[in-house]
Design an enzyme around this catalytic site. Structure first.
Site, PDB file in Angstrom:
ATOM      1  N   ASP A  12     -26.245  39.577 -59.513  1.00 64.48           N
ATOM      2  CA  ASP A  12     -26.006  40.594 -58.575  1.00 64.48           C
ATOM      3  C   ASP A  12     -24.368  40.964 -58.777  1.00 64.48           C
ATOM      4  OD1 ASP A  12     -28.087  39.439 -58.001  1.00 64.48           O
ATOM      5  OD2 ASP A  12     -27.444  38.983 -55.902  1.00 64.48           O
ATOM      6  N   GLU A  23     -27.123  25.636 -56.865  1.00 66.75           N
ATOM      7  CA  GLU A  23     -27.680  26.889 -57.262  1.00 66.75           C
ATOM      8  C   GLU A  23     -26.746  27.403 -58.483  1.00 66.75           C
ATOM      9  OE1 GLU A  23     -26.577  30.192 -54.448  1.00 66.75           O
ATOM     10  OE2 GLU A  23     -27.648  31.619 -55.418  1.00 66.75           O
TER      11      GLU A  23
HETATM   12  C1  2M8 Z   1     -29.475  35.877 -55.794  1.00 70.55           C
HETATM   13  O1  2M8 Z   1     -29.817  37.144 -55.282  1.00 70.55           O
HETATM   14  C2  2M8 Z   1     -29.741  37.351 -53.860  1.00 70.55           C
HETATM   15  C3  2M8 Z   1     -30.444  38.868 -53.705  1.00 70.55           C
HETATM   16  O2  2M8 Z   1     -31.371  39.285 -54.401  1.00 70.55           O
HETATM   17  C4  2M8 Z   1     -28.400  37.370 -53.183  1.00 70.55           C
HETATM   18  O3  2M8 Z   1     -27.430  37.477 -53.852  1.00 70.55           O
HETATM   19  O4  2M8 Z   1     -28.578  37.233 -51.922  1.00 70.55           O
HETATM   20  C5  2M8 Z   1     -29.393  36.095 -57.284  1.00 70.55           C
HETATM   21  O5  2M8 Z   1     -29.003  34.956 -57.898  1.00 70.55           O
HETATM   22  C6  2M8 Z   1     -30.662  36.415 -57.843  1.00 70.55           C
HETATM   23  O6  2M8 Z   1     -30.939  36.361 -59.022  1.00 70.55           O
HETATM   24  C7  2M8 Z   1     -31.864  35.209 -57.284  1.00 70.55           C
HETATM   25  O7  2M8 Z   1     -33.117  35.662 -57.689  1.00 70.55           O
HETATM   26  C8  2M8 Z   1     -31.619  35.037 -55.820  1.00 70.55           C
HETATM   27  C9  2M8 Z   1     -32.397  33.678 -55.256  1.00 70.55           C
HETATM   28  O8  2M8 Z   1     -32.126  32.766 -55.902  1.00 70.55           O
HETATM   29  O9  2M8 Z   1     -30.264  34.844 -55.480  1.00 70.55           O
END
Ligand code: 2M8
Length: 431
Positions: free
Chosen positions: A161, A402
């Site tokens: 992101d 994460e």
């Molecule tokens: C993160 O993305 C979400 C939006 O889609 C966020 O920032 O809220 C990123 O690390 C993405 O790659 C990942 O798929 C998601 C869920 O783990 O989190």
């Protein structure tokens, strides 16, 4: 993973990510396939059930039970803006890196080795057809310029992101009014400096509003949307997954036409990545800014390592790429206590040690690069990378983080992240 499993899918994290995310699910299905094939198939099938009629697999499939997420389905409003979105389930209008066929191939290999081919044959056939239309969508609608590389319209599509990859382009955007909104992500992490800033968030939402104005229509988006990037990581993953789909297709006895279509897609992406994106001086595959004369975005992040994902890479290029991954800009950067791949090379512009995609390490991407290093035969390097990741995740407070700080070993973002567990299972089951 068991704790995060709800109904027929696995949440990426218990609170921060309460819906089904596209590429998380692919990795999580790989993890499940080590000990519960049925749940692994279900994970992929639930995601594919939300596929759009043009073949796109949406980046989030919303869980109707869960109201506590922003931007939720009412913001995306896909069903009212386009006929392409499914009617029975709500999704976003974005995509994420296409790891799914790679996961499906692994699932089928494990199905065969556990002697359950006849039980799952119809299901893998159905999965194959849906994945084929996903790959056709990417090849056609995400590359109208015919470069072999995949376009993205939003940093969220990249999966990385707020990576410094996007800083220059994001800084050039001048958003006008965005509808008032309240972030929810910052409520679930104790230190909000680990998440994107409010300024970044306004631009994310503004880009979503632009996509909505253009009805999520790829032809319009490729002409008018302000953010249009050829994404190196997305493209490397596309090549890897297209190869996996053609191998799966061969094993399932698909027609020569389909197999040669997939082979030529993989070849085209490989050529695109090597000819347009690979930068000799840095040995990195760089993203191209299509709104700025295809300018290469010269920032040293883990996305630049995507060359190694190409299955048909010659030996010399594979060696260059492996050296880069294991060298002083990445896994063996002198400041890192754990020799894992950081999301951004320390001290490059935009780097922040603890901030989301700006420096910390993501075990899931380490696993993907580990797989690729192994695929090209660098066993010693792969073994070292695996061990460093296991050591990091064994730290007392690692908690299946994460993302993690590879300098201190501190867990960051959400604890109990499903794909971190999935790749750890993989590493422990396959050395
Ligand atoms: C993160 O993305 C979400 C939006 O889609 C966020 O920032 O809220 C990123 O690390 C993405 O790659 C990942 O798929 C998601 C869920 O783990 O989190």
């Amino acid at each position: 993973m068991k704790k995060n499993h709800v109904g027929s899918f696995t949440k990426p994290a218990p609170h921060l990510y309460p819906h089904q995310w596209s590429w998380d699910s692919a990795f999580v299905a790989i993890g499940w396939s080590n000990f519960d094939l049925e749940t692994a198939y279900q994970e992929i099938e639930t995601l594919l059930d939300a596929q759009w009629s043009d073949g796109r697999i949406p980046h989030i499939v919303f869980n109707p039970e869960e109201q506590n997420y922003f931007p939720g389905p009412e913001v995306w409003n896909c069903q009212n803006l386009t006929e392409l979105a499914p009617k029975h389930v709500k999704t976003t209008g974005l995509i994420q890196p296409p790891v799914h066929s790679f996961a499906a191939k692994i699932l089928w290999e494990r199905t065969k080795s556990s002697g359950k081919e006849s039980q799952y044959r119809d299901r893998i056939e159905a999965i194959f057809e849906k994945l084929l239309s996903w790959h056709r969508y990417l090849a056609k609608f995400r590359d109208p310029e015919n470069t072999g590389l995949i376009s993205i319209y939003h940093p969220w599509e990249s999966g990385t992101d707020n990576s410094p990859r996007w800083d220059e382009v994001m800084a050039s955007l001048k958003p006008d009014e965005v509808p008032a909104f309240e972030r929810r992500d910052t409520k679930f992490v104790t230190d909000i400096s680990e998440r994107p800033t409010d300024e970044e968030y306004v631009k994310y939402i503004w880009l979503v509003e632009s996509m909505k104005k253009l009805s999520y229509d790829d032809l319009k988006l490729s002409k008018e949307h302000p953010f249009l990037i050829k994404d190196a990581l997305m493209s490397g993953i596309f090549a890897l997954a297209t190869k996996a789909l053609s191998t799966l297709g061969e094993r399932l006895g698909k027609s020569d036409d389909v197999l040669s279509e997939l082979k030529s897609t993989e070849k085209k992406t490989t050529e695109g990545l090597l000819q347009l994106s690979f930068d000799e001086s840095s040995s990195l595959s760089l993203d191209l800014d299509m709104r700025n004369e295809r300018k290469r975005i010269n920032v040293s992040t883990c996305a630049g390592l995507s060359t190694i994902l190409l299955p048909d890479l010659d030996k010399a290029m594979a060696e260059t790429s492996c050296k880069q991954i294991m060298g002083e800009n990445f896994a063996h950067h002198k400041e890192l206590k754990f020799a894992v791949i950081p999301s951004t090379t320390p001290h490059t512009p935009g780097y922040k040690e603890n901030s989301y995609w700006r420096g910390p390490t993501w075990p899931v991407l380490n696993w993907l690069f580990w797989y690729a290093i192994n695929m090209h035969g660098f066993e010693k390097e792969a073994a070292a990378l695996r061990q460093a990741n296991i050591d990091l995740l064994a730290e007392e407070n690692a908690c299946f983080g994460e993302y993690l700080n590879a300098i201190t070993g501190k867990q960051l973002g959400s604890a109990d992240q499903s794909w971190t567990a999935a790749v750890l299972i993989e590493w422990l089951s396959n050395s």
